[in-house]
Design an enzyme around this catalytic site. Sequence first.
Site, short mmCIF file in Angstrom:
data_model
loop_
_atom_site.label_atom_id
_atom_site.label_comp_id
_atom_site.label_asym_id
_atom_site.label_seq_id
_atom_site.Cartn_x
_atom_site.Cartn_y
_atom_site.Cartn_z
N ASP A 118 37.88 41.05 36.04
CA ASP A 118 39.09 40.35 34.75
C ASP A 118 38.88 40.17 33.57
O ASP A 118 37.38 39.73 33.04
CB ASP A 118 39.22 39.26 35.22
CG ASP A 118 41.26 38.78 34.68
OD1 ASP A 118 41.38 39.67 33.84
OD2 ASP A 118 41.58 38.32 35.18
C1 BGC Z 1 44.35 38.75 33.32
C2 BGC Z 1 44.61 40.73 33.62
C3 BGC Z 1 44.37 41.58 33.02
C4 BGC Z 1 43.57 41.13 31.70
C5 BGC Z 1 43.24 42.07 30.38
C6 BGC Z 1 43.49 38.75 32.03
O1 BGC Z 1 44.40 37.97 31.43
O2 BGC Z 1 44.10 38.20 34.23
O3 BGC Z 1 45.53 40.42 34.37
O4 BGC Z 1 44.69 42.49 33.54
O5 BGC Z 1 44.25 39.77 31.01
O6 BGC Z 1 45.12 42.48 29.62
#
Ligand code: BGC
Length: 734
Positions: free
Chosen positions: A266
Amino acid sequence: MRNTRIFCISIFCLILCLNSTRAQKPVYLNVDESIEKRVEQALSLLTLEEKVAMCHAQSKFSSKGVPRLGIPEIWTDDGPHGVREEVYWDKWEGAGWTNDSCTAFPALTCLSASFNPTMALEYGKAIGEEARYRNKTVLLGPGVNIYRTPLNGRNFEYMGEDPYLSSRMVVPYIQGVQQNGVAACVKHFALNNQEIERMSINVKLSDRALYEIYLPAFKAAVQEGKAWSIMGSYNKFRGEYCCHNDLLLNRILKDEWKFDGVVISDWGGVHNTDQAVKNGLDLEMGTSTNGLTTDGTTPYSEYYLATPYLQGLKSGKYTEALLNDKVRRILRLIFRTTMSANRPFGRFVSPEHSETARKIAEEGIVLLKNAKQFLPIIVGKYTKIAVIGENATRSLVIGGGSSSLKVAYEVSPLNGLISKYGKNRIVYSKGYLSGDNDYKKVVSSKLNTDSLRNVAVDVAKNADVVLFVGGLNKNHLQDSEGADRKSMDLPFDQDELITALLKVNKNVVVILNTGNAVSMPWINDVSAIVQSWYLGSEAGNAIANVLSGEVNPSGKLPFSFPKKLEDNAAIAFGNISYPGVDNNEEYKDDILVGYRWFDTKKIKPLFPFGYGLSYTTFSYGKITTDKRIYSSEDTIRISFTLKNSGKIDGAEVAQLYVSQPNASVLRPVKELKAFKKVFLKAGEVQTVEMVIKAQDMAFYNEKTKSWTLETGEFVMRNASSATDLKSSVSIQIK
Ligand code: BGC
């Protein structure tokens, strides 16, 4: 003769020529070769620096390819409800492109509420086409974290409380996306079941709860959906961050489940080079090395899997074999997507996508209450319809964090209702205001709540019927990433508003846009309640079609609505169980999540899992099985009749729950093991057939660390919801 000789020589030269072109074409570029051969050859051509460069981000959403070899970059994008707009290289902010406004599909809770895997396939195909058209390699979704409490700010992005339902819905979604040569990225692996302290909370739970409740949907995504990538979650599990968690990534995902795709972190979820190298991470994404939110030029070379990794490789601290494993996975993903000869071209904001979005929305809407068949409201029945509530006009695709969308269009509930019932019959009043959307803080509305309410009450007074469109939204502390809700109550004084509306008009229909359960103090006084999630671009049309009866509702709840927050299992065990104490959290609810808890503790929910009304009625025949005695390797065939006993066509989600009354360990009173959505014309009868494996009834045995199916009695029940059981049959496993 001479001519023949010249002809033969020419053919010979041509063959030579063709062969030499073929010989010159490297294997990795040869689309007729197997992916594994292409991967191996490409790998053999890479320098150490090039390999390391592929293991971390080069911009907010992309990672490097190998330019000199023509191996393309990986471009990721959120997910999971539409393809997010283009952002700047180094900023979360939209880059102002004018060709990236997408179709918004309904939130995954709505998809799950359709209980229709065909809808999940359609969803995946359509969003995959949009991602392909936009040249994305990886779509960051779907999400399958389990609905553990009604407060989790991201429940709307997931598929509910039941591991079986989530598994059945996630597989076709992935297949649909990947048919487009776009990788799905299943998130957030694992145990990211709350947003409070999501970057630091350390989750502890039993192996049994892990395997029975929190992992099955991920396992199905990997083994049946064949997902090409998966995203590690922010939180810790048993002391180790999930983006580099040896047990989750190496032992379970890669060894046990044989996952051959890419583990992507993530964004900003990596904390340590050593663990990132050794514990199963393949690709580090994020904004900067120290977290998620810092914008600006970022030293990508300082990522945990960048220079520190390269130095460690050069000094002999890390082996190239481990690096090769990561790069193989990344190359495999590239050959499956951008470098696949079979990659279609996609399409974007097509009428078919709108149609798909609308169909899913219509199938996912859940009718919760319909006193005296108040709904449907046939067009022409009332001359004055008051539409009250901010959600009737507010954009519900914006906000919520990473799933926020820039859309080509969004039909609001108000506009949908106007098109259905006619402009001259509708009067609108906001009634309440929630304030601007801000990801990190609450920005309250400056307008006076009392005067907004008074105006709405005046409008309601003179109307035949009131359609209240409210619920939550995607603001901070609502259904939004980064924080959980504070309570189960409706925000922005909506309960007071509904009560005030009821005082002047007894025909009130409440239409709720939420991704979570809310409390309903007015439940006994309103005429009807419609759970309509976040429905995306076609929201207003879908709502109007259901309210007017053009579509007969057939959605069922993918999670239980408790009467009060304390009735929820996670909450019932106090702070240590949710939201955690000093960054530690113990899942004391163990395997008793959702209806498993309500059943076992004999607590009556406000609305049970699997519940939803229709404008028609269904009657169930007695459940039977093909045999009474089975071996542990057998397949069990279940059947019963289902009749549409009402006067209009409709669909029912028939459910099968299984219990083991005399187990040697605690088992939930019952568990969902199959379901089928059956479309029936008025009066039609069908035989519903379901097939499960005896092994599906096994439990995860903590002692042997494996799935165990005990011999003895099992009871199967057909049901219309988790509390509406129709009949039962008892079988034996010998
Ligand atoms: C989220 C993810 C997301 C990523 C990219 C993170 O803050 O938890 O689900 O895909 O950001 O935007």
